[in-house]
Scaffold this motif. Structure first.
Motif, PDB file in Angstrom:
ATOM      1  N   GLN A   1       0.844  -1.185   0.000  1.00 21.42           N
ATOM      2  CA  GLN A   1       0.000   0.000   0.000  1.00 21.42           C
ATOM      3  C   GLN A   1       0.888   1.246   0.000  1.00 21.42           C
ATOM      4  OE1 GLN A   1      -3.184  -0.210   2.752  1.00 21.42           O
ATOM      5  NE2 GLN A   1      -3.675   1.959   2.640  1.00 21.42           N
ATOM      6  N   VAL A   2       0.486   2.224  -0.843  1.00 17.48           N
ATOM      7  CA  VAL A   2       1.251   3.459  -0.959  1.00 17.48           C
ATOM      8  C   VAL A   2       1.273   4.187   0.375  1.00 17.48           C
ATOM      9  CG1 VAL A   2       1.348   5.707  -2.084  1.00 17.48           C
ATOM     10  CG2 VAL A   2       0.708   3.685  -3.402  1.00 17.48           C
ATOM     11  N   GLN A   3       2.445   4.703   0.727  1.00 20.47           N
ATOM     12  CA  GLN A   3       2.577   5.528   1.924  1.00 20.47           C
ATOM     13  C   GLN A   3       3.198   6.867   1.546  1.00 20.47           C
ATOM     14  OE1 GLN A   3       4.754   3.215   4.861  1.00 20.47           O
ATOM     15  NE2 GLN A   3       2.824   2.680   5.860  1.00 20.47           N
ATOM     16  N   LEU A   4       2.614   7.934   2.067  1.00 22.13           N
ATOM     17  CA  LEU A   4       3.132   9.287   1.890  1.00 22.13           C
ATOM     18  C   LEU A   4       3.293   9.885   3.280  1.00 22.13           C
ATOM     19  CD1 LEU A   4       0.696  10.465  -0.948  1.00 22.13           C
ATOM     20  CD2 LEU A   4       3.056   9.700  -1.235  1.00 22.13           C
ATOM     21  N   VAL A   5       4.514  10.299   3.611  1.00 22.20           N
ATOM     22  CA  VAL A   5       4.786  10.817   4.947  1.00 22.20           C
ATOM     23  C   VAL A   5       5.341  12.228   4.826  1.00 22.20           C
ATOM     24  CG1 VAL A   5       6.048  10.497   7.089  1.00 22.20           C
ATOM     25  CG2 VAL A   5       5.219   8.496   5.805  1.00 22.20           C
ATOM     26  N   GLU A   6       4.547  13.192   5.295  1.00 20.81           N
ATOM     27  CA  GLU A   6       4.963  14.593   5.259  1.00 20.81           C
ATOM     28  C   GLU A   6       5.750  14.936   6.519  1.00 20.81           C
ATOM     29  OE1 GLU A   6       0.644  14.753   3.503  1.00 20.81           O
ATOM     30  OE2 GLU A   6       1.674  13.743   5.144  1.00 20.81           O
ATOM     31  N   SER A   7       6.640  15.902   6.376  1.00 21.40           N
ATOM     32  CA  SER A   7       7.384  16.415   7.521  1.00 21.40           C
ATOM     33  C   SER A   7       7.793  17.853   7.222  1.00 21.40           C
ATOM     34  CB  SER A   7       8.618  15.552   7.810  1.00 21.40           C
ATOM     35  OG  SER A   7       9.489  15.561   6.698  1.00 21.40           O
ATOM     36  N   GLY A   8       8.250  18.550   8.263  1.00 22.51           N
ATOM     37  CA  GLY A   8       8.772  19.895   8.077  1.00 22.51           C
ATOM     38  C   GLY A   8       7.854  21.009   8.532  1.00 22.51           C
ATOM     39  N   GLY A   9       6.646  20.671   8.941  1.00 23.23           N
ATOM     40  CA  GLY A   9       5.738  21.704   9.421  1.00 23.23           C
ATOM     41  C   GLY A   9       6.178  22.259  10.762  1.00 23.23           C
ATOM     42  N   GLY A  10       5.488  23.324  11.188  1.00 24.86           N
ATOM     43  CA  GLY A  10       5.817  23.907  12.475  1.00 24.86           C
ATOM     44  C   GLY A  10       5.271  25.309  12.611  1.00 24.86           C
ATOM     45  N   LEU A  11       5.736  25.995  13.629  1.00 24.08           N
ATOM     46  CA  LEU A  11       5.332  27.379  13.900  1.00 24.08           C
ATOM     47  C   LEU A  11       6.415  28.313  13.389  1.00 24.08           C
ATOM     48  CD1 LEU A  11       3.559  29.520  15.343  1.00 24.08           C
ATOM     49  CD2 LEU A  11       4.876  29.026  17.421  1.00 24.08           C
ATOM     50  N   VAL A  12       6.007  29.308  12.621  1.00 25.12           N
ATOM     51  CA  VAL A  12       6.963  30.258  12.066  1.00 25.12           C
ATOM     52  C   VAL A  12       6.339  31.649  12.110  1.00 25.12           C
ATOM     53  CG1 VAL A  12       6.150  29.899   9.704  1.00 25.12           C
ATOM     54  CG2 VAL A  12       8.490  30.710  10.092  1.00 25.12           C
ATOM     55  N   GLN A  13       7.185  32.649  12.250  1.00 28.27           N
ATOM     56  CA  GLN A  13       6.698  34.022  12.262  1.00 28.27           C
ATOM     57  C   GLN A  13       6.387  34.504  10.849  1.00 28.27           C
ATOM     58  OE1 GLN A  13       9.609  36.430  14.313  1.00 28.27           O
ATOM     59  NE2 GLN A  13       8.803  35.861  16.313  1.00 28.27           N
ATOM     60  N   PRO A  14       5.499  35.464  10.709  1.00 29.06           N
ATOM     61  CA  PRO A  14       5.232  36.046   9.381  1.00 29.06           C
ATOM     62  C   PRO A  14       6.530  36.520   8.735  1.00 29.06           C
ATOM     63  CG  PRO A  14       3.586  36.803  10.940  1.00 29.06           C
ATOM     64  CD  PRO A  14       4.612  36.053  11.744  1.00 29.06           C
ATOM     65  N   GLY A  15       6.644  36.224   7.444  1.00 24.30           N
ATOM     66  CA  GLY A  15       7.861  36.548   6.716  1.00 24.30           C
ATOM     67  C   GLY A  15       8.906  35.457   6.743  1.00 24.30           C
ATOM     68  N   GLY A  16       8.689  34.448   7.546  1.00 28.84           N
ATOM     69  CA  GLY A  16       9.638  33.361   7.669  1.00 28.84           C
ATOM     70  C   GLY A  16       9.491  32.314   6.575  1.00 28.84           C
ATOM     71  N   SER A  17      10.305  31.257   6.704  1.00 28.22           N
ATOM     72  CA  SER A  17      10.338  30.197   5.696  1.00 28.22           C
ATOM     73  C   SER A  17      10.256  28.823   6.350  1.00 28.22           C
ATOM     74  CB  SER A  17      11.640  30.275   4.893  1.00 28.22           C
ATOM     75  OG  SER A  17      11.745  31.492   4.190  1.00 28.22           O
ATOM     76  N   LEU A  18       9.716  27.885   5.594  1.00 21.69           N
ATOM     77  CA  LEU A  18       9.703  26.476   5.970  1.00 21.69           C
ATOM     78  C   LEU A  18       9.857  25.654   4.705  1.00 21.69           C
ATOM     79  CD1 LEU A  18       6.725  26.060   8.500  1.00 21.69           C
ATOM     80  CD2 LEU A  18       9.157  25.778   9.008  1.00 21.69           C
ATOM     81  N   GLU A  19      10.420  24.467   4.846  1.00 25.54           N
ATOM     82  CA  GLU A  19      10.438  23.522   3.736  1.00 25.54           C
ATOM     83  C   GLU A  19       9.748  22.245   4.173  1.00 25.54           C
ATOM     84  OE1 GLU A  19      14.050  21.479   2.280  1.00 25.54           O
ATOM     85  OE2 GLU A  19      13.427  22.149   0.276  1.00 25.54           O
ATOM     86  N   LEU A  20       8.711  21.881   3.445  1.00 19.43           N
ATOM     87  CA  LEU A  20       8.014  20.634   3.692  1.00 19.43           C
ATOM     88  C   LEU A  20       8.589  19.540   2.801  1.00 19.43           C
ATOM     89  CD1 LEU A  20       4.299  21.866   3.786  1.00 19.43           C
ATOM     90  CD2 LEU A  20       6.006  21.848   5.615  1.00 19.43           C
TER      91      LEU A  20
END
Length: 116
Positions: A1-20
């Motif tokens: 069975q296909v599995q997709l696992v996301e990561s990289g989320g979180g709390l960030v201030q406006p103007g900030g960056s994240l990579e998922l």
């Protein structure tokens, strides 16, 4: 069975960056178009970005609300799709989901909260 696992989320201030990241398994990843979607509280799930498989060129598509700020990419060798998010705004707060385009395969989601 296909599995997709996301990561990289979180709390960030406006103007900030994240990579998922979304790591796929049990799938011939390279032949599928992939997408990122998001769902904010009380709202419907919406498209954020898609990226083609690359068999006929690596085409990307973005929601108007994220154009110029978000970048979708993929590494077929690692079976992973990425979403680089820059200049984040409070309106970007949502659960972000990875999706195999044209299928019913979704990841479990990762929470992104943009707040000061």
């Amino acid at each position: 069975q296909v599995q997709l696992v996301e990561s990289g989320g979180g709390l960030v201030q406006p103007g900030g960056s994240l990579e998922l990241s979304c790591a796929a398994s049990r799938i011939i990843f390279s032949i599928y178009d992939m997408g990122w979607y998001r769902q904010a509280p009380g709202k419907q799930r919406e498209l954020v970005a898609t990226i083609s498989s690359g068999r006929s060129g690596r085409n990307t598509n973005y929601a108007d609300s994220v154009k110029g700020r978000f970048t979708i990419s993929r590494d077929n060798a690692k079976k992973t799709v990425y979403l680089q998010m820059n200049s984040l705004k409070p309106d970007d707060t949502a659960v972000y989901y990875c999706h195999v385009e044209g299928s019913n395969k979704w990841g479990q989601g990762t929470q992104v909260t943009v707040s000061s």
